[in-house]
Design an enzyme around this catalytic site. Sequence first.
Site, PDB file in Angstrom:
ATOM      1  N   GLY A  10       0.840  -1.203   0.000  1.00 55.97           N
ATOM      2  CA  GLY A  10       0.000   0.000   0.000  1.00 55.97           C
ATOM      3  C   GLY A  10       0.867   1.242   0.000  1.00 55.97           C
ATOM      4  N   SER A  11       0.305   2.315   0.491  1.00 61.24           N
ATOM      5  CA  SER A  11       1.003   3.598   0.450  1.00 61.24           C
ATOM      6  C   SER A  11       2.180   3.625   1.434  1.00 61.24           C
ATOM      7  CB  SER A  11       0.021   4.716   0.817  1.00 61.24           C
ATOM      8  OG  SER A  11      -0.515   4.445   2.102  1.00 61.24           O
ATOM      9  N   GLY A  33       2.897   2.077   5.330  1.00 60.54           N
ATOM     10  CA  GLY A  33       4.130   1.397   5.762  1.00 60.54           C
ATOM     11  C   GLY A  33       4.760   2.077   6.972  1.00 60.54           C
ATOM     12  N   GLU A  66       5.787  -3.345   0.743  1.00 58.83           N
ATOM     13  CA  GLU A  66       5.715  -3.056  -0.702  1.00 58.83           C
ATOM     14  C   GLU A  66       4.911  -1.765  -0.844  1.00 58.83           C
ATOM     15  OE1 GLU A  66       7.124  -4.772  -3.114  1.00 58.83           O
ATOM     16  OE2 GLU A  66       7.629  -6.686  -2.148  1.00 58.83           O
ATOM     17  N   CYS A 123       1.615   0.541  -8.832  1.00 53.25           N
ATOM     18  CA  CYS A 123       2.769   1.011  -8.066  1.00 53.25           C
ATOM     19  C   CYS A 123       3.948   1.265  -9.001  1.00 53.25           C
ATOM     20  CB  CYS A 123       3.143  -0.005  -6.988  1.00 53.25           C
ATOM     21  SG  CYS A 123       3.332  -1.667  -7.641  1.00 53.25           S
TER      22      CYS A 123
HETATM   23  P1  NAD Z   1      -3.471   2.278   1.264  1.00 51.35           P
HETATM   24  O1  NAD Z   1      -2.179   2.508   1.931  1.00 51.35           O
HETATM   25  O2  NAD Z   1      -4.539   3.287   1.407  1.00 51.35           O
HETATM   26  O3  NAD Z   1      -4.099   0.882   1.764  1.00 51.35           O
HETATM   27  C1  NAD Z   1      -3.428  -0.339   1.582  1.00 51.35           C
HETATM   28  C2  NAD Z   1      -3.899  -1.333   2.611  1.00 51.35           C
HETATM   29  O4  NAD Z   1      -3.378  -0.993   3.890  1.00 51.35           O
HETATM   30  C3  NAD Z   1      -5.410  -1.422   2.790  1.00 51.35           C
HETATM   31  O5  NAD Z   1      -5.784  -2.769   2.950  1.00 51.35           O
HETATM   32  C4  NAD Z   1      -5.652  -0.617   4.057  1.00 51.35           C
HETATM   33  O6  NAD Z   1      -6.834  -0.976   4.737  1.00 51.35           O
HETATM   34  C5  NAD Z   1      -4.422  -0.988   4.858  1.00 51.35           C
HETATM   35  N1  NAD Z   1      -4.015  -0.040   5.903  1.00 51.35           N
HETATM   36  C6  NAD Z   1      -3.958   1.299   5.822  1.00 51.35           C
HETATM   37  N2  NAD Z   1      -3.462   1.824   6.958  1.00 51.35           N
HETATM   38  C7  NAD Z   1      -3.187   0.784   7.781  1.00 51.35           C
HETATM   39  C8  NAD Z   1      -2.654   0.676   9.094  1.00 51.35           C
HETATM   40  N3  NAD Z   1      -2.293   1.753   9.803  1.00 51.35           N
HETATM   41  N4  NAD Z   1      -2.497  -0.554   9.637  1.00 51.35           N
HETATM   42  C9  NAD Z   1      -2.836  -1.657   8.928  1.00 51.35           C
HETATM   43  N5  NAD Z   1      -3.360  -1.617   7.678  1.00 51.35           N
HETATM   44  C10 NAD Z   1      -3.524  -0.402   7.113  1.00 51.35           C
HETATM   45  O7  NAD Z   1      -3.136   2.042  -0.294  1.00 51.35           O
HETATM   46  P2  NAD Z   1      -4.125   1.952  -1.556  1.00 51.35           P
HETATM   47  O8  NAD Z   1      -4.706   3.280  -1.854  1.00 51.35           O
HETATM   48  O9  NAD Z   1      -5.051   0.782  -1.407  1.00 51.35           O
HETATM   49  O10 NAD Z   1      -3.080   1.540  -2.714  1.00 51.35           O
HETATM   50  C11 NAD Z   1      -2.295   2.474  -3.412  1.00 51.35           C
HETATM   51  C12 NAD Z   1      -0.895   2.528  -2.853  1.00 51.35           C
HETATM   52  O11 NAD Z   1      -0.336   1.217  -2.778  1.00 51.35           O
HETATM   53  C13 NAD Z   1       0.056   3.317  -3.740  1.00 51.35           C
HETATM   54  O12 NAD Z   1       0.911   4.072  -2.931  1.00 51.35           O
HETATM   55  C14 NAD Z   1       0.826   2.227  -4.485  1.00 51.35           C
HETATM   56  O13 NAD Z   1       2.083   2.635  -4.968  1.00 51.35           O
HETATM   57  C15 NAD Z   1       0.949   1.196  -3.416  1.00 51.35           C
HETATM   58  N6  NAD Z   1       1.198  -0.124  -3.981  1.00 51.35           N
HETATM   59  C16 NAD Z   1       2.467  -0.625  -3.852  1.00 51.35           C
HETATM   60  C17 NAD Z   1       2.750  -1.851  -4.426  1.00 51.35           C
HETATM   61  C18 NAD Z   1       4.132  -2.421  -4.347  1.00 51.35           C
HETATM   62  O14 NAD Z   1       4.281  -3.609  -4.619  1.00 51.35           O
HETATM   63  N7  NAD Z   1       5.145  -1.648  -4.012  1.00 51.35           N
HETATM   64  C19 NAD Z   1       1.751  -2.568  -5.082  1.00 51.35           C
HETATM   65  C20 NAD Z   1       0.469  -2.023  -5.150  1.00 51.35           C
HETATM   66  C21 NAD Z   1       0.206  -0.789  -4.605  1.00 51.35           C
END
Ligand code: NAD
Length: 502
Positions: free
Chosen positions: A236-237, A241, A258, A292
């Site tokens: 995720g974002s 992380g 990731e 991503c």
């Molecule tokens: P997001 O960070 O909003 O959410 C991702 C996941 O994390 C969701 O399931 C969310 O519920 C969970 N989450 C959020 N905050 C959390 C916390 N504090 N504790 C535990 N879980 C939590 O991301 P998004 O909008 O769904 O996806 C887009 C982002 O993901 C972009 O930044 C993209 O670059 C990144 N991404 C990275 C990869 C990679 O492999 N590097 C792959 C896909 C997406």
Amino acid sequence: MSGLAQDTAALLGRLGVATSAFTGGQRSVTSPISGEVVAHVHDATADDAARAIDAAHDAFLAWRSVPAPRRGELVRLLGEELRVAKADLGMLVTLEAGKTISEGLGEVQEMIDICDYAVGLSRQLFGLTLATERPDHRMMETWQPLGVVGVISAFNFPVAVWSWNAALALVCGDSVVWKPSEKTPLTALAVHALFERAAARFADAPASLCALLIGDRIAGEALVAAPKVRIVSATGSTAMGRAVGPILAARFARSLLELGGNNAAIVCPSADLDLTLRGVAFAAMGTAGQRCTTLRRLFVHDSVYDTLVPRLKAAYASVRIGDPRAADTLVGPLIDPASLAEMERALSDARADGGVVTGGERVAGPGEGIYVRPALVEMSHQGEAVRRETFAPILYVMRYTDLADAIHRNNDVPQGLSSSIFTNDVREAERFCCATGSDCGIANVNIGPSGAEIGGAFGGEKETGGGREAGSDSWKAYMRRTTNTVNYGSTLPLAQGVVFEI
Ligand code: NAD
């Protein structure tokens, strides 16, 4: 019930999801195609999460003793289920995440590919035999199952990310608890049902080997905090992380992060411009800029800038945008209104920083779906807008004259996921891939930065989090390494010549 909701329900039914799982719940699920609500799912409570993690831990205790090649057989069955369900699951990805049909199917193919890979891997979880300094001794490394693997995934790869982790974790002898994105719970329910089908065909699969926690960040936080979860693979974002990493570190659990990317490509004087045009167009506009690995920054050599950039602008002006279910659509919707707001903010910041914007306007589409023309922004430098990841189709284009400077600018952002160079000059290609070249986890030559295959380790450096998933030796993250020293002699020589005679 709207037509889209009916189609969604029909797909879920065919994929084996009980109607009660996607009706009557408090969380509404919206399709980005039209903005319509297509289902209502039930969030896991804190008690549900605790029970699921306990059950997954019990499953691990049994599963770790099943021989690895036999564990691979379960993953082979999962791959079979995915092959049968490919068309339906691919379409569900399209309905829920807004990906084009081709990309929805491609995502399911990626799941099948990683299952095949993991089946082979189940016979290759090998360690090393090491030279020992002591006579009549043998030293070796063995790899043991680790425990419960937590998976947190993002909306933009709603199913593939789970499979990258789960297929490997299962052959490694671990159990898996998955918290999918709150924006894409339906595809997760479908994948879970397919896994259960595979498990039902496999005699020794313990119950709760793969569990699912539907919910938002609160459900994710429960997974991250649970002591029985030995590793969390979180996609995720970078903001996510930053929240998750320290909690895992504080309890000495492993993390596989990731996170966000801000990927660049360099176009050199010798580049094949036809190939470059296609590579850049797919990487920058594909998945509506919501990968991503999406190409976000393009450095074009001064000598080819005025040839390539007008051709790129023409591609941006003519790219087919619309309902991702239409066979000829190349760019589908943004995931939600917040995504549009981020895109507009970035374009406004770029304009204020001297950027010249082509495209970026809203385009008509079904219902309340958010469709935009991808934006190409000519910039003279990398300002703040260029240096942050905006998860939308914006490509910042800049000139360069000196390759060393272009590589410097490729690296001069907080993120470090993917990168490319387009060149027919072997020196330039090797310069880009060497120790002083791109600092990203992925450095490609003559292909764009997106669209990785599962055979290579996938992930990135710096604010991308440092994790690696899928191919190469990524499986080691899901196992516990043991160094064994065996004395088959009748004396007890101590290492480093230490003497201790009693
Ligand atoms: P997001 O960070 O909003 O959410 C991702 C996941 O994390 C969701 O399931 C969310 O519920 C969970 N989450 C959020 N905050 C959390 C916390 N504090 N504790 C535990 N879980 C939590 O991301 P998004 O909008 O769904 O996806 C887009 C982002 O993901 C972009 O930044 C993209 O670059 C990144 N991404 C990275 C990869 C990679 O492999 N590097 C792959 C896909 C997406």
